[in-house]
Motif scaffolding. Structure first.
Motif, mmCIF file in Angstrom:
data_model
loop_
_atom_site.group_PDB
_atom_site.id
_atom_site.type_symbol
_atom_site.label_atom_id
_atom_site.label_comp_id
_atom_site.label_asym_id
_atom_site.label_seq_id
_atom_site.Cartn_x
_atom_site.Cartn_y
_atom_site.Cartn_z
ATOM 1 N N CYS A 25 0.871 -1.172 0.000
ATOM 2 C CA CYS A 25 0.000 0.000 0.000
ATOM 3 C C CYS A 25 0.911 1.227 0.000
ATOM 4 N N ARG A 49 3.882 -1.903 -7.430
ATOM 5 C CA ARG A 49 3.261 -0.677 -6.943
ATOM 6 C C ARG A 49 3.779 -0.296 -5.566
ATOM 7 N N LYS A 54 -0.073 9.314 0.469
ATOM 8 C CA LYS A 54 -1.244 8.538 0.852
ATOM 9 C C LYS A 54 -2.390 9.415 1.329
ATOM 10 N N PRO A 55 -3.499 9.396 0.603
ATOM 11 C CA PRO A 55 -4.667 10.162 1.072
ATOM 12 C C PRO A 55 -5.339 9.380 2.205
ATOM 13 N N GLU A 87 0.633 6.324 -7.035
ATOM 14 C CA GLU A 87 -0.539 7.218 -7.111
ATOM 15 C C GLU A 87 -0.077 8.670 -7.152
ATOM 16 N N TRP A 106 -1.307 6.042 -11.188
ATOM 17 C CA TRP A 106 -2.730 5.837 -10.963
ATOM 18 C C TRP A 106 -3.327 7.017 -10.201
ATOM 19 N N GLY A 108 -6.103 8.074 -7.513
ATOM 20 C CA GLY A 108 -6.838 7.459 -6.403
ATOM 21 C C GLY A 108 -8.319 7.804 -6.432
ATOM 22 N N ALA A 109 -9.095 6.953 -5.758
ATOM 23 C CA ALA A 109 -10.552 7.116 -5.754
ATOM 24 C C ALA A 109 -10.987 8.474 -5.186
ATOM 25 N N ARG A 110 -10.205 8.967 -4.228
ATOM 26 C CA ARG A 110 -10.570 10.250 -3.624
ATOM 27 C C ARG A 110 -10.233 11.419 -4.534
ATOM 28 N N LYS A 135 -8.732 5.201 -10.954
ATOM 29 C CA LYS A 135 -9.606 4.430 -10.056
ATOM 30 C C LYS A 135 -11.020 5.005 -10.100
ATOM 31 N N ASP A 199 -9.242 -4.108 -8.137
ATOM 32 C CA ASP A 199 -8.405 -3.968 -6.939
ATOM 33 C C ASP A 199 -9.139 -4.643 -5.770
ATOM 34 N N HIS A 202 -8.731 -3.169 -1.938
ATOM 35 C CA HIS A 202 -9.545 -2.063 -1.426
ATOM 36 C C HIS A 202 -11.038 -2.385 -1.445
ATOM 37 N N GLU A 228 -2.563 -5.515 -3.057
ATOM 38 C CA GLU A 228 -1.563 -4.972 -2.144
ATOM 39 C C GLU A 228 -0.787 -6.106 -1.468
HETATM 40 C C1 PEP Z 1 -4.267 2.689 -2.706
HETATM 41 O O1 PEP Z 1 -4.277 2.072 -3.795
HETATM 42 O O2 PEP Z 1 -3.450 2.469 -1.810
HETATM 43 C C2 PEP Z 1 -5.341 3.671 -2.448
HETATM 44 C C3 PEP Z 1 -5.176 4.709 -1.658
HETATM 45 O O3 PEP Z 1 -6.460 3.333 -3.047
HETATM 46 P P1 PEP Z 1 -7.908 4.061 -3.210
HETATM 47 O O4 PEP Z 1 -7.645 5.312 -3.982
HETATM 48 O O5 PEP Z 1 -8.611 3.013 -3.988
HETATM 49 O O6 PEP Z 1 -8.456 4.269 -1.850
#
Ligand code: PEP
Ligand code: MN
Length: 364
Positions: A25, A49, A54-55, A87, A106, A108-110, A135, A199, A202, A228
Protein backbone atom coordinates in the motif's frame (compact mmCIF):
# COMPACT_ATOMS: atom_id res chain seq x y z
CA UNK A 1 -10.12 15.97 -28.98
CA UNK A 2 -10.01 12.27 -29.65
CA UNK A 3 -12.90 10.19 -28.54
CA UNK A 4 -12.37 7.90 -25.55
CA UNK A 5 -14.21 5.16 -27.45
CA UNK A 6 -11.74 5.26 -30.35
CA UNK A 7 -8.55 5.04 -28.34
CA UNK A 8 -7.12 1.57 -28.77
CA UNK A 9 -5.09 0.63 -25.74
CA UNK A 10 -2.08 -1.06 -27.33
CA UNK A 11 -0.04 -0.79 -24.15
CA UNK A 12 -1.95 -3.73 -22.65
CA UNK A 13 -1.90 -5.85 -25.78
CA UNK A 14 1.77 -6.68 -25.40
CA UNK A 15 0.99 -8.78 -22.32
CA UNK A 16 -0.07 -12.34 -23.02
CA UNK A 17 -1.25 -12.94 -19.46
CA UNK A 18 -3.39 -11.05 -16.95
CA UNK A 19 -1.96 -7.68 -15.98
CA UNK A 20 -1.06 -7.96 -12.31
CA UNK A 21 0.06 -5.01 -10.20
CA UNK A 22 1.39 -5.93 -6.77
CA UNK A 23 3.34 -4.22 -4.04
CA UNK A 24 2.75 -2.49 -0.73
CA UNK A 25 0.00 0.00 0.00
CA UNK A 26 2.75 2.43 1.05
CA UNK A 27 6.47 2.64 0.59
CA UNK A 28 7.79 2.71 4.17
CA UNK A 29 11.54 2.20 3.95
CA UNK A 30 14.04 1.31 1.27
CA UNK A 31 14.51 -2.09 2.86
CA UNK A 32 10.73 -2.80 2.95
CA UNK A 33 10.30 -1.77 -0.69
CA UNK A 34 13.32 -3.71 -1.96
CA UNK A 35 12.58 -6.83 0.08
CA UNK A 36 8.92 -6.92 -1.03
CA UNK A 37 9.97 -6.41 -4.66
CA UNK A 38 12.55 -9.18 -4.30
CA UNK A 39 10.03 -11.67 -2.93
CA UNK A 40 7.30 -10.98 -5.50
CA UNK A 41 7.27 -13.56 -8.28
CA UNK A 42 8.02 -11.55 -11.39
CA UNK A 43 6.79 -14.29 -13.71
CA UNK A 44 3.24 -13.59 -12.44
CA UNK A 45 3.44 -9.92 -11.53
CA UNK A 46 3.65 -7.32 -14.31
CA UNK A 47 4.07 -4.09 -12.33
CA UNK A 48 5.34 -3.22 -8.86
CA UNK A 49 3.26 -0.68 -6.94
CA UNK A 50 3.90 1.46 -3.87
CA UNK A 51 2.03 4.51 -2.60
CA UNK A 52 4.33 7.49 -1.98
CA UNK A 53 1.65 10.03 -1.09
CA UNK A 54 -1.24 8.54 0.85
CA UNK A 55 -4.67 10.16 1.07
CA UNK A 56 -5.77 9.13 4.56
CA UNK A 57 -9.24 9.40 6.05
CA UNK A 58 -8.08 11.15 9.19
CA UNK A 59 -5.20 13.50 9.93
CA UNK A 60 -2.40 12.18 12.05
CA UNK A 61 -2.03 8.86 10.18
CA UNK A 62 1.00 8.10 8.02
CA UNK A 63 0.57 10.19 4.89
CA UNK A 64 3.33 8.71 2.79
CA UNK A 65 7.10 8.81 2.68
CA UNK A 66 7.22 11.40 -0.13
CA UNK A 67 9.79 12.00 -2.84
CA UNK A 68 12.49 9.72 -1.42
CA UNK A 69 10.18 6.77 -2.12
CA UNK A 70 10.44 7.53 -5.83
CA UNK A 71 14.18 6.78 -5.59
CA UNK A 72 13.35 3.39 -4.10
CA UNK A 73 10.94 2.70 -6.95
CA UNK A 74 13.70 3.56 -9.41
CA UNK A 75 15.95 1.11 -7.62
CA UNK A 76 13.29 -1.60 -7.89
CA UNK A 77 13.10 -0.99 -11.62
CA UNK A 78 16.89 -1.08 -12.04
CA UNK A 79 17.44 -4.10 -9.81
CA UNK A 80 14.54 -6.31 -10.90
CA UNK A 81 13.66 -4.92 -14.33
CA UNK A 82 10.00 -4.63 -13.37
CA UNK A 83 8.02 -1.46 -14.24
CA UNK A 84 6.67 0.57 -11.34
CA UNK A 85 3.46 2.38 -10.44
CA UNK A 86 2.44 5.00 -7.93
CA UNK A 87 -0.54 7.22 -7.11
CA UNK A 88 -0.45 10.89 -8.03
CA UNK A 89 -2.94 13.24 -6.40
CA UNK A 90 -1.86 16.73 -7.49
CA UNK A 91 0.27 18.54 -10.08
CA UNK A 92 3.38 18.40 -7.89
CA UNK A 93 3.14 14.62 -7.50
CA UNK A 94 2.57 14.33 -11.24
CA UNK A 95 5.67 16.38 -12.04
CA UNK A 96 7.86 14.35 -9.67
CA UNK A 97 6.51 10.99 -10.86
CA UNK A 98 7.42 11.94 -14.44
CA UNK A 99 10.84 13.18 -13.35
CA UNK A 100 11.56 9.83 -11.69
CA UNK A 101 10.23 7.98 -14.73
CA UNK A 102 7.44 6.09 -12.95
CA UNK A 103 5.88 3.88 -15.64
CA UNK A 104 2.25 3.67 -14.51
CA UNK A 105 0.50 6.52 -12.76
CA UNK A 106 -2.73 5.84 -10.96
CA UNK A 107 -5.36 8.27 -9.81
CA UNK A 108 -6.84 7.46 -6.40
CA UNK A 109 -10.55 7.12 -5.75
CA UNK A 110 -10.57 10.25 -3.62
CA UNK A 111 -9.06 12.26 -6.48
CA UNK A 112 -11.37 10.96 -9.20
CA UNK A 113 -14.32 12.57 -7.39
CA UNK A 114 -12.86 16.04 -7.85
CA UNK A 115 -12.87 17.45 -11.40
CA UNK A 116 -10.52 20.31 -10.42
CA UNK A 117 -7.94 17.84 -9.10
CA UNK A 118 -8.23 15.71 -12.23
CA UNK A 119 -7.93 18.76 -14.47
CA UNK A 120 -4.83 19.90 -12.60
CA UNK A 121 -3.17 16.48 -12.88
CA UNK A 122 -4.17 16.05 -16.53
CA UNK A 123 -2.60 19.42 -17.40
CA UNK A 124 0.55 18.56 -15.45
CA UNK A 125 1.11 15.36 -17.48
CA UNK A 126 -0.13 16.80 -20.78
CA UNK A 127 0.82 14.60 -23.74
CA UNK A 128 2.59 11.94 -21.67
CA UNK A 129 3.08 8.43 -23.05
CA UNK A 130 2.89 6.98 -19.55
CA UNK A 131 -0.09 4.79 -18.77
CA UNK A 132 -2.66 6.47 -16.53
CA UNK A 133 -4.99 4.20 -14.54
CA UNK A 134 -8.01 5.97 -13.13
CA UNK A 135 -9.61 4.43 -10.06
CA UNK A 136 -13.37 4.66 -9.78
CA UNK A 137 -14.59 7.59 -7.65
CA UNK A 138 -15.55 6.67 -4.08
CA UNK A 139 -19.20 7.32 -4.93
CA UNK A 140 -21.01 5.10 -7.45
CA UNK A 141 -21.04 7.66 -10.26
CA UNK A 142 -20.14 6.16 -13.63
CA UNK A 143 -20.24 9.50 -15.45
CA UNK A 144 -17.82 11.10 -13.01
CA UNK A 145 -15.42 8.18 -13.63
CA UNK A 146 -15.75 8.58 -17.40
CA UNK A 147 -15.48 12.37 -17.08
CA UNK A 148 -12.07 11.97 -15.42
CA UNK A 149 -10.87 9.82 -18.34
CA UNK A 150 -12.13 12.43 -20.80
CA UNK A 151 -10.11 15.12 -19.03
CA UNK A 152 -6.97 13.06 -19.63
CA UNK A 153 -7.89 12.44 -23.26
CA UNK A 154 -8.41 16.19 -23.71
CA UNK A 155 -4.80 16.71 -22.53
CA UNK A 156 -3.45 14.24 -25.08
CA UNK A 157 -3.03 11.35 -22.66
CA UNK A 158 -3.79 8.29 -24.77
CA UNK A 159 -2.61 5.32 -22.74
CA UNK A 160 -5.41 4.72 -20.31
CA UNK A 161 -7.01 2.11 -18.12
CA UNK A 162 -9.30 2.05 -15.11
CA UNK A 163 -9.10 0.45 -11.70
CA UNK A 164 -12.27 -0.89 -10.14
CA UNK A 165 -11.75 -0.56 -6.36
CA UNK A 166 -15.34 -0.55 -5.11
CA UNK A 167 -17.58 2.17 -3.70
CA UNK A 168 -18.09 3.59 -0.22
CA UNK A 169 -21.28 2.90 1.69
CA UNK A 170 -22.53 4.38 4.93
CA UNK A 171 -23.57 1.01 6.23
CA UNK A 172 -20.61 -1.26 6.82
CA UNK A 173 -21.00 -4.73 5.39
CA UNK A 174 -18.62 -7.51 4.48
CA UNK A 175 -16.78 -5.23 2.04
CA UNK A 176 -14.75 -2.15 2.84
CA UNK A 177 -15.98 -0.80 -0.51
CA UNK A 178 -18.93 -2.44 -2.25
CA UNK A 179 -17.85 -3.93 -5.57
CA UNK A 180 -21.05 -2.88 -7.40
CA UNK A 181 -20.03 -5.08 -10.33
CA UNK A 182 -22.84 -3.69 -12.44
CA UNK A 183 -21.04 -0.32 -12.62
CA UNK A 184 -17.79 -1.87 -13.80
CA UNK A 185 -19.73 -4.06 -16.25
CA UNK A 186 -21.59 -1.05 -17.58
CA UNK A 187 -18.24 0.66 -18.05
CA UNK A 188 -16.99 -2.39 -19.98
CA UNK A 189 -20.11 -2.34 -22.09
CA UNK A 190 -19.64 1.29 -23.04
CA UNK A 191 -15.85 1.26 -23.38
CA UNK A 192 -14.77 -2.28 -24.28
CA UNK A 193 -11.49 -0.75 -25.51
CA UNK A 194 -10.42 0.50 -22.05
CA UNK A 195 -8.86 -2.20 -19.83
CA UNK A 196 -10.37 -2.70 -16.38
CA UNK A 197 -8.13 -3.77 -13.53
CA UNK A 198 -9.84 -4.88 -10.34
CA UNK A 199 -8.41 -3.97 -6.94
CA UNK A 200 -9.70 -6.68 -4.58
CA UNK A 201 -7.60 -5.32 -1.69
CA UNK A 202 -9.54 -2.06 -1.43
CA UNK A 203 -12.86 -3.77 -2.21
CA UNK A 204 -12.45 -6.32 0.58
CA UNK A 205 -10.51 -4.44 3.23
CA UNK A 206 -9.34 -7.88 4.41
CA UNK A 207 -7.24 -10.73 3.08
CA UNK A 208 -9.91 -13.41 3.15
CA UNK A 209 -12.04 -12.10 0.28
CA UNK A 210 -9.23 -11.35 -2.15
CA UNK A 211 -9.31 -14.66 -4.00
CA UNK A 212 -13.10 -14.56 -4.58
CA UNK A 213 -13.12 -11.00 -5.88
CA UNK A 214 -10.14 -11.76 -8.12
CA UNK A 215 -11.87 -14.81 -9.57
CA UNK A 216 -15.01 -12.78 -10.20
CA UNK A 217 -12.94 -10.19 -12.04
CA UNK A 218 -11.55 -12.98 -14.22
CA UNK A 219 -15.05 -14.40 -14.72
CA UNK A 220 -15.99 -10.99 -16.12
CA UNK A 221 -12.83 -11.15 -18.20
CA UNK A 222 -11.39 -7.96 -16.84
CA UNK A 223 -7.81 -7.24 -17.85
CA UNK A 224 -6.05 -7.65 -14.53
CA UNK A 225 -5.71 -7.12 -10.80
CA UNK A 226 -4.04 -4.80 -8.34
CA UNK A 227 -3.27 -6.61 -5.09
CA UNK A 228 -1.56 -4.97 -2.14
CA UNK A 229 1.41 -7.09 -1.11
CA UNK A 230 3.80 -6.47 1.75
CA UNK A 231 6.76 -8.47 3.02
CA UNK A 232 5.22 -8.26 6.51
CA UNK A 233 1.54 -7.19 6.23
CA UNK A 234 0.79 -7.17 9.95
CA UNK A 235 3.42 -4.48 10.43
CA UNK A 236 2.27 -2.32 7.50
CA UNK A 237 1.93 1.44 8.15
CA UNK A 238 -1.33 1.60 6.15
CA UNK A 239 -4.02 -0.92 5.16
CA UNK A 240 -2.43 -3.70 7.22
CA UNK A 241 -5.58 -5.85 7.27
CA UNK A 242 -5.87 -6.19 3.53
CA UNK A 243 -2.27 -6.79 2.46
CA UNK A 244 -0.95 -10.25 1.68
CA UNK A 245 2.58 -11.65 1.73
CA UNK A 246 4.32 -12.35 -1.59
CA UNK A 247 3.78 -16.08 -0.90
CA UNK A 248 0.04 -15.63 -0.33
CA UNK A 249 -0.16 -13.55 -3.48
CA UNK A 250 1.42 -16.32 -5.51
CA UNK A 251 -0.97 -18.90 -4.04
CA UNK A 252 -3.94 -16.70 -5.00
CA UNK A 253 -2.66 -16.06 -8.51
CA UNK A 254 -1.92 -19.74 -9.16
CA UNK A 255 -5.39 -20.76 -8.04
CA UNK A 256 -7.24 -18.32 -10.31
CA UNK A 257 -8.95 -19.69 -13.38
CA UNK A 258 -8.61 -17.54 -16.44
CA UNK A 259 -11.66 -17.51 -18.71
CA UNK A 260 -10.52 -17.24 -22.28
CA UNK A 261 -13.48 -18.38 -24.31
CA UNK A 262 -15.62 -15.65 -25.73
CA UNK A 263 -18.67 -17.82 -26.36
CA UNK A 264 -22.19 -16.91 -25.36
CA UNK A 265 -21.94 -19.39 -22.49
CA UNK A 266 -19.15 -17.31 -20.94
CA UNK A 267 -21.18 -14.12 -21.37
CA UNK A 268 -24.19 -15.83 -19.81
CA UNK A 269 -22.12 -16.91 -16.80
CA UNK A 270 -20.60 -13.48 -16.46
CA UNK A 271 -24.05 -11.87 -16.38
CA UNK A 272 -25.41 -14.52 -14.02
CA UNK A 273 -22.46 -13.98 -11.71
CA UNK A 274 -22.94 -10.22 -11.63
CA UNK A 275 -26.62 -10.62 -10.80
CA UNK A 276 -25.94 -13.23 -8.12
CA UNK A 277 -23.36 -10.95 -6.55
CA UNK A 278 -25.96 -8.20 -6.38
CA UNK A 279 -28.44 -10.61 -4.77
CA UNK A 280 -25.83 -11.63 -2.18
CA UNK A 281 -25.10 -7.99 -1.37
CA UNK A 282 -28.80 -7.19 -0.99
CA UNK A 283 -29.38 -10.26 1.22
CA UNK A 284 -26.60 -9.10 3.51
CA UNK A 285 -28.06 -5.61 3.61
CA UNK A 286 -31.51 -7.04 4.46
CA UNK A 287 -30.02 -9.00 7.36
CA UNK A 288 -28.11 -5.95 8.62
CA UNK A 289 -31.28 -3.86 8.46
CA UNK A 290 -33.33 -6.50 10.30
CA UNK A 291 -30.63 -6.62 12.93
CA UNK A 292 -30.73 -2.82 13.30
CA UNK A 293 -34.50 -3.07 13.67
CA UNK A 294 -34.12 -5.62 16.48
CA UNK A 295 -31.66 -3.27 18.17
CA UNK A 296 -34.33 -0.59 18.26
CA UNK A 297 -36.90 -3.13 19.44
CA UNK A 298 -34.63 -3.84 22.37
CA UNK A 299 -34.50 -0.14 23.27
CA UNK A 300 -38.31 -0.03 23.13
CA UNK A 301 -38.39 -3.15 25.33
CA UNK A 302 -36.23 -1.37 27.94
CA UNK A 303 -38.52 1.64 27.81
CA UNK A 304 -41.63 -0.53 28.25
CA UNK A 305 -39.93 -2.30 31.13
CA UNK A 306 -39.20 1.00 32.88
CA UNK A 307 -42.80 2.12 32.45
CA UNK A 308 -44.40 -1.26 33.06
CA UNK A 309 -46.15 -1.34 29.72
CA UNK A 310 -47.28 -4.59 28.03
CA UNK A 311 -45.07 -5.80 25.18
CA UNK A 312 -47.77 -6.46 22.62
CA UNK A 313 -49.78 -3.38 21.63
CA UNK A 314 -52.43 -4.37 19.09
CA UNK A 315 -53.02 -0.77 17.89
CA UNK A 316 -49.37 -0.36 17.07
CA UNK A 317 -49.27 -3.71 15.26
CA UNK A 318 -52.33 -2.82 13.14
CA UNK A 319 -50.76 0.49 12.26
CA UNK A 320 -47.48 -1.19 11.15
CA UNK A 321 -49.36 -3.65 8.94
CA UNK A 322 -51.52 -0.95 7.39
CA UNK A 323 -48.58 1.39 6.64
CA UNK A 324 -46.41 -1.38 5.27
CA UNK A 325 -49.15 -2.78 3.03
CA UNK A 326 -49.72 0.68 1.61
CA UNK A 327 -46.02 1.14 0.98
CA UNK A 328 -45.84 -2.40 -0.48
CA UNK A 329 -48.74 -1.73 -2.84
CA UNK A 330 -47.01 1.42 -4.13
CA UNK A 331 -43.84 -0.47 -5.04
CA UNK A 332 -45.62 -3.59 -6.34
CA UNK A 333 -45.33 -6.01 -3.41
CA UNK A 334 -48.37 -8.12 -2.65
CA UNK A 335 -50.22 -7.40 0.61
CA UNK A 336 -50.08 -11.06 1.55
CA UNK A 337 -46.29 -11.16 1.20
CA UNK A 338 -45.78 -7.93 3.19
CA UNK A 339 -48.00 -9.20 5.99
CA UNK A 340 -46.22 -12.57 6.20
CA UNK A 341 -42.78 -10.94 6.22
CA UNK A 342 -43.68 -8.43 8.90
CA UNK A 343 -45.40 -11.06 10.97
CA UNK A 344 -42.18 -13.03 11.06
CA UNK A 345 -40.16 -9.98 12.09
CA UNK A 346 -42.77 -8.88 14.60
CA UNK A 347 -42.94 -12.27 16.31
CA UNK A 348 -39.17 -12.16 16.79
CA UNK A 349 -39.35 -8.57 18.10
CA UNK A 350 -42.01 -9.51 20.63
CA UNK A 351 -39.87 -12.45 21.69
CA UNK A 352 -36.86 -10.13 22.18
CA UNK A 353 -38.93 -7.72 24.27
CA UNK A 354 -40.45 -10.56 26.31
CA UNK A 355 -36.94 -11.68 27.12
CA UNK A 356 -36.18 -8.21 28.46
CA UNK A 357 -39.28 -8.39 30.70
CA UNK A 358 -38.26 -11.82 31.97
CA UNK A 359 -34.80 -10.46 32.80
CA UNK A 360 -36.50 -7.79 34.87
CA UNK A 361 -38.50 -10.39 36.78
CA UNK A 362 -35.43 -12.47 37.52
CA UNK A 363 -33.41 -9.44 38.63
CA UNK A 364 -36.20 -8.14 40.87
C1 PEP B 1 -4.27 2.69 -2.71
O1 PEP B 1 -4.28 2.07 -3.79
O2 PEP B 1 -3.45 2.47 -1.81
C2 PEP B 1 -5.34 3.67 -2.45
C3 PEP B 1 -5.18 4.71 -1.66
O3 PEP B 1 -6.46 3.33 -3.05
P1 PEP B 1 -7.91 4.06 -3.21
O4 PEP B 1 -7.65 5.31 -3.98
O5 PEP B 1 -8.61 3.01 -3.99
O6 PEP B 1 -8.46 4.27 -1.85
MN1 MN C 1 -4.04 0.94 0.32
Amino acid sequence: MENLKDLQQDWIKKFDKPFIIAGPCSAESEEQVMETAKQIDKSYVTVFRAGIWKPRTKPGSFEGIGEIGLKWLQKVKQTYGIPVATEIANAEHAKLALEYDVDYLWIGARSTVNPFTIQEIAEAINGTNKVVLVKNPVNPDLDLWIGALERFVAQGVKNLGVIHRGFSAYKKNKYRNNPEWQIALEFKNRYPNIPIITDPSHICGNREGIYDISQQAFNHKFAGLMIETHRNPDEAWSDANQQVTPDELLRILKKLEIRNNDDSDAIFHSKLNALRTQIDELDHQILDLINDRFGISKQIGELKKEHNVAVFQSDRWNEIIKDSKEKGAKIGLSGEFVEKLLQLIHVESVEIQNQIMVDKTTKA
